[in-house]
Design an enzyme around this catalytic site. Sequence first.
Site, mmCIF file in Angstrom:
data_model
loop_
_atom_site.group_PDB
_atom_site.id
_atom_site.type_symbol
_atom_site.label_atom_id
_atom_site.label_comp_id
_atom_site.label_asym_id
_atom_site.label_seq_id
_atom_site.Cartn_x
_atom_site.Cartn_y
_atom_site.Cartn_z
ATOM 1 N N ASN A 163 0.718 -1.128 0.026
ATOM 2 C CA ASN A 163 -0.056 0.086 -0.118
ATOM 3 C C ASN A 163 0.718 1.339 -0.063
ATOM 4 O O ASN A 163 1.864 1.180 0.655
ATOM 5 C CB ASN A 163 -0.956 -0.004 1.252
ATOM 6 C CG ASN A 163 -1.666 1.146 1.240
ATOM 7 O OD1 ASN A 163 -2.566 1.535 0.386
ATOM 8 N ND2 ASN A 163 -1.957 2.045 2.376
ATOM 9 N N HIS A 185 -8.930 1.586 6.162
ATOM 10 C CA HIS A 185 -7.861 1.853 5.226
ATOM 11 C C HIS A 185 -6.752 0.729 4.894
ATOM 12 O O HIS A 185 -6.999 -0.060 5.806
ATOM 13 C CB HIS A 185 -7.251 3.014 5.827
ATOM 14 C CG HIS A 185 -7.921 4.366 5.740
ATOM 15 N ND1 HIS A 185 -7.494 5.228 6.916
ATOM 16 C CD2 HIS A 185 -8.653 4.848 4.979
ATOM 17 C CE1 HIS A 185 -8.210 6.241 6.569
ATOM 18 N NE2 HIS A 185 -9.046 6.240 5.397
ATOM 19 N N GLU A 227 -1.107 1.244 -6.198
ATOM 20 C CA GLU A 227 -0.934 2.740 -6.421
ATOM 21 C C GLU A 227 0.005 3.008 -7.368
ATOM 22 O O GLU A 227 -0.046 4.049 -8.153
ATOM 23 C CB GLU A 227 -0.640 3.500 -5.189
ATOM 24 C CG GLU A 227 -1.704 3.645 -4.062
ATOM 25 C CD GLU A 227 -2.077 2.140 -3.285
ATOM 26 O OE1 GLU A 227 -3.172 2.313 -2.714
ATOM 27 O OE2 GLU A 227 -1.199 1.294 -3.483
ATOM 28 N N GLU A 277 -8.566 19.422 11.249
ATOM 29 C CA GLU A 277 -8.949 18.503 10.194
ATOM 30 C C GLU A 277 -9.591 19.056 8.763
ATOM 31 O O GLU A 277 -9.978 20.232 8.949
ATOM 32 C CB GLU A 277 -9.942 17.206 10.753
ATOM 33 C CG GLU A 277 -9.154 16.109 11.434
ATOM 34 C CD GLU A 277 -8.492 15.430 10.185
ATOM 35 O OE1 GLU A 277 -8.602 15.705 8.932
ATOM 36 O OE2 GLU A 277 -7.612 14.549 10.561
#
Length: 475
Positions: A163, A185, A227, A277
């Site tokens: 990942n 995730h 990715e 955030e």
Amino acid sequence: MPPPFDDLRGFLAALDAEKQLLHIDRPVKPEPDLGAAGRAVANLDGKTAPALLFDNIDGFSDARVALNVHGSWANHALMLGMDKNSSIKEQFFELGERWLKFPVPVDRREDAPWQEITVADDINLFELLPVFRLNPADGGPYLDKAAVVTRDSADPENFGKQNVGIYRLQVKGPDHLGIQSGPPHDFGRHIVNAEQLRQGLPIAIAIGNDPILTLAASTPLEYDQSEYEMAGAWRGGTPYPIVRAPYTGLDVPWGSEIVIEGEVHYAEREYEGPFGEFTGTYSGGRELPVVTVKRVHMRRNPIFEHLYLGRPWTEIDYLLALNTSVPIHRQLKADFPEVEAVNAMYTHGLVTIISTRVRHGGFGRVVALRALTTPHGIGYSKIVIVVDETVDPFNLEQVMWALSVKVNPEFDAITVPRMYEIPLDPSGHPQGVTGRLILDATTPRHPDRRGEYSQPVSAYPESAGWESLFRELTR
């Protein structure tokens, strides 16, 4: 399409040539200047706001800081090799077309620019990197635009399950980091698998990357989709260059400015946060995994890339807008070919807008329920709006019209109670749990007979010609 960028420096040069980069030469303090500048540039016109490169950081003789690299639609278009005036919709469909090239095999290289300097002893990140707090009440400085690389300990040779993701890391000590993760995730799954084997998890943290790699690393792909192979597709089919990190053996970007290698501790958690955030609120603190740094590699005079977060819109909203929308679109279209486009640009897809042709009565809510089970939707799609294919989901005026005249709250507002959601949403109750709301703003079809929609207003056919003329005259 021009050749893709292999590193951050090449992209910054392209932005400079297009007048999309500001060089800040005067001395600046890491705090409060850099966080304040990140907020300030986000307040400019989001179509054309420039990237920032700070060349004179107090306390550092050879460090530079880049902010807002992805922070406008002009920069986003230039990243794709498109004209900087390309529309959001044009960029959405360009990414969708390039998606079809996936997977593109990687370009494995032996040497990388970040191997110029290696620090293995007496590591002190506070001295090596110009870390800083983005917002005044942050619990500490963070690395928040780093590509984090880990492998599935249960299947370490599976390249697709390696990942590359964007996860924030709080700098807690000279060689000590906290890392934010969530169960949906891929990194969260890697943590679980490593701990089931009762072992730590090797980790590589790449800072200052080419823009496409950052885009791919923040895209919600399927668990076994690489990715790096997606970055190759989004580079137009050009293989993405990677190098094996010497301490962990993980594959990292060739063009990074800085690569940190270390290990996530086995079965250890520490308090992390608070942090300003993307929701515009502070996230509070939680018990999260811990990382010990073993090696730091970097280029000479490295560029430390950072990303400002706060009340939208900021750079993260441009970075995560279309690379969130495109995979949801592809995943829905695989099951429902009728789906035309998806807009998940708002607050990382907490609101998701889907346009679709309608196959039968109730079809809109069927599509919406499927969106809740996509890799991204599981944690984010709190409110899903479904509109007809004649409504452009990127045109909020059209979406609001559809909500105004197509939604009957008695029939078209559907709630799903107490579902998991990322705990960063301040409306969760408790945090991490929320209801989901579906608003079906499609036109009712058989056998759902209601409303009076049989006589929509249609324009003269000649309107299209006049529209083209006006666009040409106002360029």
